[in-house]
Design a protein around this motif. Structure first.
Motif, PDB file in Angstrom:
ATOM      1  N   PRO A  84      -1.330  29.733  66.745  1.00  0.00           N
ATOM      2  CA  PRO A  84      -0.502  29.425  65.841  1.00  0.00           C
ATOM      3  C   PRO A  84      -1.073  29.424  63.720  1.00  0.00           C
ATOM      4  CG  PRO A  84       0.678  27.914  67.181  1.00  0.00           C
ATOM      5  CD  PRO A  84      -1.376  28.095  67.529  1.00  0.00           C
ATOM      6  N   VAL A  85      -1.408  30.758  63.472  1.00  0.00           N
ATOM      7  CA  VAL A  85      -1.879  30.207  62.298  1.00  0.00           C
ATOM      8  C   VAL A  85      -2.366  28.537  61.361  1.00  0.00           C
ATOM      9  CG1 VAL A  85      -2.475  31.229  59.416  1.00  0.00           C
ATOM     10  CG2 VAL A  85      -1.951  32.721  61.619  1.00  0.00           C
ATOM     11  N   ASN A  86      -3.737  28.219  61.230  1.00  0.00           N
ATOM     12  CA  ASN A  86      -3.515  27.048  60.709  1.00  0.00           C
ATOM     13  C   ASN A  86      -4.005  27.839  59.156  1.00  0.00           C
ATOM     14  OD1 ASN A  86      -4.380  24.452  60.087  1.00  0.00           O
ATOM     15  ND2 ASN A  86      -6.199  24.404  60.987  1.00  0.00           N
ATOM     16  N   LEU A  87      -2.626  27.701  58.440  1.00  0.00           N
ATOM     17  CA  LEU A  87      -3.105  27.343  56.845  1.00  0.00           C
ATOM     18  C   LEU A  87      -4.205  26.907  56.079  1.00  0.00           C
ATOM     19  CD1 LEU A  87       0.748  27.490  55.620  1.00  0.00           C
ATOM     20  CD2 LEU A  87      -0.753  29.322  56.070  1.00  0.00           C
ATOM     21  N   SER A 108       6.161  30.679  63.654  1.00  0.00           N
ATOM     22  CA  SER A 108       7.533  29.923  63.411  1.00  0.00           C
ATOM     23  C   SER A 108       7.400  31.154  62.637  1.00  0.00           C
ATOM     24  CB  SER A 108       7.494  28.869  63.112  1.00  0.00           C
ATOM     25  OG  SER A 108       6.347  28.603  62.783  1.00  0.00           O
ATOM     26  N   ASP A 110       8.410  30.668  59.630  1.00  0.00           N
ATOM     27  CA  ASP A 110       7.982  29.376  57.985  1.00  0.00           C
ATOM     28  C   ASP A 110       7.016  29.947  57.463  1.00  0.00           C
ATOM     29  OD1 ASP A 110       6.787  27.750  60.221  1.00  0.00           O
ATOM     30  OD2 ASP A 110       7.370  26.228  59.287  1.00  0.00           O
ATOM     31  N   HIS A 114       4.026  32.237  54.058  1.00  0.00           N
ATOM     32  CA  HIS A 114       2.425  32.007  53.554  1.00  0.00           C
ATOM     33  C   HIS A 114       1.322  32.564  53.952  1.00  0.00           C
ATOM     34  CE1 HIS A 114       4.251  27.594  52.652  1.00  0.00           C
ATOM     35  NE2 HIS A 114       4.453  27.976  54.088  1.00  0.00           N
ATOM     36  N   ARG A 134       6.994  26.380  76.449  1.00  0.00           N
ATOM     37  CA  ARG A 134       7.574  25.385  75.313  1.00  0.00           C
ATOM     38  C   ARG A 134       6.580  24.690  75.067  1.00  0.00           C
ATOM     39  NH1 ARG A 134      13.457  21.055  75.378  1.00  0.00           N
ATOM     40  NH2 ARG A 134      11.783  20.164  73.944  1.00  0.00           N
TER      41      ARG A 134
ATOM     42  N   VAL B 257       1.010  23.360  63.074  1.00  0.00           N
ATOM     43  CA  VAL B 257       0.910  25.060  62.231  1.00  0.00           C
ATOM     44  C   VAL B 257       1.782  25.584  62.763  1.00  0.00           C
ATOM     45  CG1 VAL B 257      -2.002  24.428  62.911  1.00  0.00           C
ATOM     46  CG2 VAL B 257      -0.172  24.640  64.946  1.00  0.00           C
ATOM     47  N   ALA B 258       3.094  24.758  63.668  1.00  0.00           N
ATOM     48  CA  ALA B 258       4.133  25.384  63.561  1.00  0.00           C
ATOM     49  C   ALA B 258       5.343  24.512  64.092  1.00  0.00           C
ATOM     50  CB  ALA B 258       4.184  26.365  65.096  1.00  0.00           C
ATOM     51  N   LYS B 259       6.980  24.705  63.247  1.00  0.00           N
ATOM     52  CA  LYS B 259       7.709  23.699  63.100  1.00  0.00           C
ATOM     53  C   LYS B 259       9.053  24.315  63.621  1.00  0.00           C
ATOM     54  CE  LYS B 259       9.835  21.148  59.566  1.00  0.00           C
ATOM     55  NZ  LYS B 259      10.673  21.323  58.736  1.00  0.00           N
ATOM     56  N   TYR B 260       9.148  23.947  65.033  1.00  0.00           N
ATOM     57  CA  TYR B 260      10.213  24.242  65.778  1.00  0.00           C
ATOM     58  C   TYR B 260      12.229  23.102  65.559  1.00  0.00           C
ATOM     59  CZ  TYR B 260       7.072  27.275  67.361  1.00  0.00           C
ATOM     60  OH  TYR B 260       6.228  28.077  67.373  1.00  0.00           O
ATOM     61  N   ARG B 263      14.528  22.613  68.272  1.00  0.00           N
ATOM     62  CA  ARG B 263      14.430  21.405  69.331  1.00  0.00           C
ATOM     63  C   ARG B 263      13.662  19.409  68.989  1.00  0.00           C
ATOM     64  NH1 ARG B 263       9.131  25.551  71.082  1.00  0.00           N
ATOM     65  NH2 ARG B 263       7.529  23.332  71.818  1.00  0.00           N
ATOM     66  N   GLU B 265      11.115  20.004  67.596  1.00  0.00           N
ATOM     67  CA  GLU B 265       9.449  19.084  67.563  1.00  0.00           C
ATOM     68  C   GLU B 265       8.885  20.671  66.633  1.00  0.00           C
ATOM     69  OE1 GLU B 265       9.537  19.029  72.709  1.00  0.00           O
ATOM     70  OE2 GLU B 265       9.069  21.151  71.917  1.00  0.00           O
ATOM     71  N   ILE B 267       4.793  21.313  65.961  1.00  0.00           N
ATOM     72  CA  ILE B 267       3.174  21.565  66.617  1.00  0.00           C
ATOM     73  C   ILE B 267       2.269  21.098  66.094  1.00  0.00           C
ATOM     74  CG2 ILE B 267       1.540  23.416  67.963  1.00  0.00           C
ATOM     75  CD1 ILE B 267       4.019  22.708  69.699  1.00  0.00           C
ATOM     76  N   ILE B 268       1.171  20.262  66.420  1.00  0.00           N
ATOM     77  CA  ILE B 268      -0.262  20.379  65.191  1.00  0.00           C
ATOM     78  C   ILE B 268      -1.449  20.751  65.517  1.00  0.00           C
ATOM     79  CG2 ILE B 268       0.583  18.133  64.746  1.00  0.00           C
ATOM     80  CD1 ILE B 268      -0.956  17.189  67.346  1.00  0.00           C
ATOM     81  N   VAL B 318       2.027  18.858  71.323  1.00  0.00           N
ATOM     82  CA  VAL B 318       3.663  19.229  71.236  1.00  0.00           C
ATOM     83  C   VAL B 318       4.245  17.941  70.444  1.00  0.00           C
ATOM     84  CG1 VAL B 318       5.832  19.782  71.834  1.00  0.00           C
ATOM     85  CG2 VAL B 318       3.444  20.874  72.580  1.00  0.00           C
ATOM     86  N   VAL B 331       4.942  23.440  57.332  1.00  0.00           N
ATOM     87  CA  VAL B 331       3.593  24.040  57.853  1.00  0.00           C
ATOM     88  C   VAL B 331       2.824  23.695  56.890  1.00  0.00           C
ATOM     89  CG1 VAL B 331       2.649  26.052  58.988  1.00  0.00           C
ATOM     90  CG2 VAL B 331       4.640  25.452  59.905  1.00  0.00           C
TER      91      VAL B 331
END
Lengths: 369, 369
Positions: A84-87, A108, A110, A114, A134, B257-260, B263, B265, B267-268, B318, B331
Motif C-alpha cells: 500500500p502506498v506509504n504517504l 484502502s 482513504d 491523499h 485478510r 498505510v491502510a485502515k479497515y 474489520r 484492522e 495495516i502498518i 496487521v 493513513v
C-alpha cells in the motif's frame, strides 16, 4: 570463496536450480499468455535479476520504495510496488514516477485523495483486492468502495487505473495442492467478477502467489502473474506441494559447534539472525526450522525428514539427527540446512555464495533510520 | 532526525529508560556481590556500551567472534564469547586472544582437543553446563565428561579453567515469576553442586538470563551474572514478570498505510524484516507480534492489550485495533509498536533513534559471505 573454507553461516545458491525455476515459470506465463511480473523481494539481487532478464522478463514487482529504487538503478523501468502506498515516502515515489513506469497500489478508500494531492507525475495504479488473505486490500465484494475509488481516479489528472491486483497469500497456509487450487479458484472467480462488472474500465487482472502460479493450470481471466518465492522455493512450498525438494535452490551452510550423541542432537552456528524464525510442523515436531542436508562437493543431499532444526535462538540452532548420520559429522564440519521460508532467510543473510564460488550481493536491505 | 519526519519503520530508543535498566541491574549485581558481565548481543552498539561503562561495567559477554571484535575495537578488553567455540574461526579467536582477556566456552567433550591443538595464546575457558535449557552445554550431572574436560584443560599449557557457565534459557518459556524462580533455583543448585564437587579447581560460577537476574533475590553460589535483554526488556519479559511495560525502552515507529474500520484492522509498514517473527499469546490471540502505543512527543503511551499486531508478512503488519483508537489514526500517521523480543527486533533494525533525535548505530551485523 570455497565452500570448505566457510567460517560462519553462508547462504549457498545452486544457480542451475535457480535458473531452471525461473525458466519454468517464465515459460508457464508464456504458455497461458500471462504478463510475467515476478516479485523480486525474495532474491533482492541485481545479479539474479539478470537471470530473469535472460528469460525475457521486463517488468517486476517489489515490496518497498527502497527496493524499487535499487532495481530502477539497475535498469528496470517497469516496476509495481506491491505494498500500500506509504504517504511518508512520497518524495521517493515522485522521483521514481518521473523516471520509470511505476505502478502503485491503492489498498484502502482513504488513500486516493491523499495520493491525488501529493503526486506530481502521471502514474498507474492498481486497486488492491482482498480475496481472502485478510492482509491489505478492499474486500472483493465491496463494490461501493471500489466504485468510489474508481471515481476518484477518473477525476484525478495524474492517476491512471491499470486494473485490479490481489495476492491470495492464504495459499501459504494450505497443506496440500487441492487446498491451494480451491483458494486459487475462489480468488480467480472473485477477480473475474470484478473484471466483468467494471468491464468499461478494461481492467488488467494481476494475481500471483507462488503456490497458485506453480500448481494451477487455470488462469482464466487473469492477465498478469507476480510470483516471487519460486525463484528459490523452500520447505514450506515443498510441504504445500508447489515444488519438489530437489528444486529448492538455496541452503544455509552452518558450522557444527557441538555434538550430543546422548540426546541425538547437534548444535550448529545458525540461529534466528540467519534463518529468521518461520517454522512448520514436520514429522511429529511442531516446529521445524529447517531440514538437514550433507554437502557433497556439487551441492547437497537432503537427509530423511527426521533430521531437522528443532529450535533456534539468536545464533544457535538445535539439530535433531539420527545416529547413523551423526556418526558422519564432527565438530568443525559444515551442514547444509534447507530453509523453511527462503524469502526471510535470504533477507537475513544479505548475500549468496554460488556452488561455483561466486559471491552474489543483495541490496543493502538493513532498514534503520 | 525528528520522529514526525520518519519515512519508514524506525526503532525508537528511550535513553532514560534504558539507562535506568542498566543502572538497576548494575546495582543489583553490586548488592549481591556478583561480577557483572552483561550480554551485549541485545543492543550491539558501542554507544550504548558506554552507558554501561558509566555504571562501572568493565567485562562483557557477546555471542559471536565478530561481535567480540567489534567491542574489542571499542575498548572492551574482557570479553566472554558465550557460544560454543567455532573451530572455523580460530584465526579470529587467536587474534583476539592475543589482544584482550578472552574467555571461551567448552560446550561438548570433543572440542577440547581441537582447541588445544589450534590455540596459540593462553586463554581462559568456561565449561558450559546445561541446567535444563537443552541448548548447548554438558549435562550438569554428567560428572565423568566434566572430569575428562578438566583433565584435558590441566594438560594443556594454554587453557586455563575459569569455571562453569550456564544459561537457564528455559526461563523464557515461563509464564510467571514463580516458574522463573523455580527454574532459577534448580539451575543454581546444580551449579552449586558442581562448585562443591570441583572445589579444588576454585571454579567461578557464571549464570545469567534476564528473567532470573531480574526476578530472583537469591544468587547463592553464583559469582557472575550475564543478563542481556534487560537493557531494553520487551513484551515477553513483561509477560514473564521480569519488567513492567513502562520499563520497555524500545518501540518500533511504523507508518500506517491502510485502515479497515469494518474489520477493526489497520495495516502498518512493519513486517517480519523489521520485527523478526517471535510471537506470544495475548488476550485470546495465539500470536501477538507486538503491542500498540501512541506517540506523545515525549515517548509513547501503550494502549490496552487488545490493540496488537496479529500477523506479519515480509513488510506488512496487521494490527487489530479498538474503534475508539482507530478513530484517532489516519493513513500516513505513525504508530509505535512494543516488540515481543527486543533482541531480534534490534538486530533486524541495525540502528536506533533516541527520543532526543540522535541516531545510534549498531555494529554491521549482516552475516553474509
Amino acid at each position: 570463496v570455497v565452500i570448505s573454507d566457510i567460517k560462519t553461516p553462508v547462504l549457498l545458491l545452486d544457480e542451475a536450480k535457480c535458473r531452471r525455476n525461473i525458466q519454468v515459470m517464465a515459460e508457464k506465463a508464456g504458455k497461458y499468455n500471462l504478463h510475467f511480473r515476478p516479485h523480486f523481494k525474495t532474491h533482492q539481487s541485481a545479479i539474479i535479476a539478470e537471470w530473469f532478464r535472460e528469460e525475457g522478463t521486463t517488468a517486476i514487482t517489489v515490496s518497498s520504495v527502497r527496493m524499487a529504487k535499487y532495481f530502477a538503478n539497475h535498469g528496470w523501468n517497469d516496476i509495481t510496488i506491491a505494498f500500500p502506498v506509504n504517504l511518508r515516502e512520497m518524495e521517493g515515489i515522485n522521483q521514481l514516477a518521473s523516471e520509470i513506469n511505476l505502478n502503485l497500489l491503492l489498498g484502502s478508500e482513504d488513500i486516493t485523495d491523499h495520493l491525488t494531492d501529493q503526486l506530481k507525475t502521471e502514474t498507474s495504479v492498481f486497486i488492491e483486492i482482498d480475496t481472502g488473505a485478510r492482509r491489505s486490500g478492499i474486500q472483493h465484494n465491496d463494490i461501493k468502495i471500489i466504485e468510489c475509488i474508481i471515481d476518484a481516479i477518473r477525476k484525478s489528472p495524474l492517476l491512471n487505473l491499470s486494473g485490479f491486483l490481489t495476492h491470495a497469500g492464504h495459499t501459504y497456509h494450505a497443506s496440500n495442492k487441492n487446498d491451494v487450487l480451491q483458494i486459487h479458484q475462489e480468488s480467480l472467480l472473485q477477480m473475474h467478477k470484478l473484471k466483468t462488472y467494471f468491464a468499461t474500465e478494461k481492467p488488467m487482472i494481476s494475481i500471483g502467489d507462488t503456490p497458485s502460479c506453480t500448481i494451477s493450470d487455470d488462469f482464466d481471466g487473469a492477465d498478469e502473474i507476480r510470483p516471487g518465492n519460486f525463484v528459490f522455493y523452500d520447505l514450506m512450498q515443498a510441504r504445500i506441494g508447489s515444488c519438489r525438494h530437489e528444486q529448492i535452490a538455496v541452503a544455509l551452510a552452518c558450522p557444527v559447534v557441538a555434538k550430543y550423541p546422548g540426546r541425538s542432537e547437534i548444535i550448529i552456528y545458525g540461529g534466528a539472525v540467519h534463518f529468521s524464525k518461520d517454522s512448520m510442523p514436520l514429522n511429529g515436531e511442531k516446529n521445524c526450522y529447517g531440514r538437514i542436508a550433507f554437502l557433497n562437493g556439487e551441492g547437497w543431499n537432503i537427509l530423511p525428514d527426521n533430521n531437522m532444526v528443532i529450535a533456534l535462538s539468536q545464533e544457535h540452532g538445535v539439530v535433531k539427527m539420527q545416529e547413523r548420520f551423526m556418526k558422519q559429522i564432527a565438530v568443525g564440519d559444515l551442514l547444509a540446512v534447507l530453509p523453511v521460508h527462503s524469502c526471510l532467510t535470504a533477507h537475513q543473510m544479505g548475500s549468496y555464495l554460488t556452488l561455483d564460488k561466486r559471491v552474489i550481493h543483495m541490496m543493502d536491505s538493513k532498514p534503520g533510520v
